[in-house]
Design an enzyme around this catalytic site. Structure first.
Site: not given
Length: 456
Positions: A10, A16, A78, A139, A168, A349, A364, A384-385
């Site tokens: 990995a 690509r 490799g 391959g 392969n 929420k 809401y 709420n805020y």
């Protein structure tokens, strides 16, 4: 299996993919590519795999944590060089299962068969192969007298070799002592100084050690992911597996090719999933629940006999016999009870809507609690805020909140209380009370007629 070491390759940059994200971390059907491979390898070998990392190593380590061991390949020279980087883990007389980290379709049972063949026949190496009509890019497995003697990459193959259809798939099981010997013999294969693992196959064959292949029954298992098109193709095949397994378990899908379900999703029998539904993360859907088109549900739990229409539900829960949508939005930590209704264009929420309560449309509900069988009218806002902090609104059992009411948090509406339409509530309302806070209606007879005359 006893003394099986698994090495997952990995470390590559994945050029690509045209992405800053390491290739093995790209998502397919709810898991990173490398996760699919690591889990299959773990099931096959029964031991924690070794992940060879290089490009993007920090991000890969953060994602996988302590679920794997790590070897570092730096620089990346490799596949043979990658296995060299994992040498410290490859000791003893066991076998090494070596797999590319970008092959999410590999099944554990296929890897088990490969290892079993290598051990059972005491092979120097066993390769996973396939026979295809179009071998372009792969391959070719070269045989002499029926025996595997080497692997020739497509770009290096002669025209005669290119006609070979046995390919392969870059999945190997080596006898570890022979693998170590072969790795020591490797020489750079090109001007870039790369070492190819495939050269180990030729080395073992020349030394008289048996190298065999095992045919992959499902050709798709050998598909690697090198670009975004291949990523999409792999994800599609994974989703087909997921959907088929769910349908075999009793889930109904009207058009499974257009349903997007992640690997960790669970669905009980007789649930119905319509086209255009996306289920992500650790979502659970209860029996006989119906998910209509256009819904996205992530990391949430939906109970039995419920309905979700064209809605988004994130990290929330919905009870039994409840209806959500159309066009509802349940943000994280929304808890909807049994027998509830959350209707069209309602946003919830961090709120708890208890059994039998209704929020039918255009409201809401943020940072709140709604008691059992309460009714929230159209256009109600939990304010709420306050510009600094979020505050909580509590609506009691059997309370009724009329249309276009604003509840200025922190505030509590008592059980059974009524809030008149158009009211702005700033103070607590006692149980069974009526709260009305709007200007008194005034009617001026003839005003409209006089107004029209003045403008003529």
């Amino acid at each position: 299996m006893k003394n099986i070491k698994t090495v997952l390759l990995a470390a590559g940059k994945g050029t690509r993919m045209k992405s800053d994200i390491p290739k093995v971390l790209h998502q397919a059907a709810g898991k990173a590519l490398g996760e699919w491979v690591a889990e299959a390898a773990l099931q096959a070998a029964g031991a924690r795999p070794v992940l060879v990392v290089g490009a993007g190593a920090d991000a890969v380590r953060k994602h996988f944590g302590d679920s794997v061991d790590y070897a570092v390949q730096e620089p990346q020279l490799g596949s043979g060089h990658a296995v060299m980087a994992a040498r410290e883990y490859l000791r003893g007389d066991g076998y090494a299962l070596i797999v590319a980290g970008d092959m999410p379709l590999l099944r554990a049972q296929t890897l088990k068969r490969l290892v079993k063949k290598a051990i059972g026949e005491k092979l120097g190496a066993c390769l996973l192969s396939a026979t295809v009509d179009d071998a372009s890019g792969y391959g070719r497995i070269i045989r002499s007298g029926g025996n595997v003697v080497r692997i020739v990459e497509h770009r290096d193959a002669t025209e005669q070799q290119k006609s070979i259809r046995e390919i392969n798939l870059s999945v190997y099981c080596f006898f570890i002592p022979l693998l170590m010997e072969a790795l020591s013999s490797l020489q750079p294969a090109n001007a870039q100084g790369e070492y190819y693992l495939t050269d180990c196959v030729e080395y073992l064959a020349l030394k008289g050690h048996r190298v065999e292949t095992m045919t992959c029954d499902d050709r798709s298992e050998g598909l690697g992911v090198n670009d975004k098109a291949q990523l999409a193709a792999a994800a599609k095949l994974l989703r087909q597996r997921i959907n088929t397994a769910l349908m075999e378990g009793g889930v109904t899908m009207a058009d499974p090719d257009n349903v997007y379900i992640d690997a960790l999703v669970t669905i009980e029998p007789d649930a119905v999933v319509y086209p255009g539904v996306t289920l992500e993360g650790r979502t659970h859907i209860g029996a006989r629940t119906v998910l209509y088109p256009g819904s996205r549900i992530t990391d949430s739990r939906i109970g039995q006999d419920s309905i979700v229409q064209n809605s988004v539900i994130l990290a929330s829960s919905v009870g039994n016999n409840s209806t959500i949508g159309p066009y509802a939005y349940l943000r994280p930590n929304s808890i909807i009870g049994n027998g509830c209704r959350v209707g069209d264009f309602v946003e919830v929420k961090n709120a708890h809507i208890k059994d039998g309560a209704k929020v039918s449309h255009l409201s809401y509900i943020g940072d709140g609690e709604i008691g059992e069988k309460a009714n929230i009218g159209c256009g109600v806002v939990f304010v709420n805020y306050d510009g600094i902090r979020k505050n909580k609104t509590v609506v009691g059992e059997n309370a009724f909140v009329g249309c276009n009411a604003n509840l200025i948090a922190p505030v509590t509406i008592g059980d059974g209380a009524y809030i008149a339409a158009g009211t702005t509530v700033t103070n607590n309302v006692e149980p069974d009370s009526l709260c009305i806070g709007r200007s008194r209606q005034k009617i001026i007879p003839g005003w409209a007629k006089r107004r029209r005359k003045e403008t003529d």
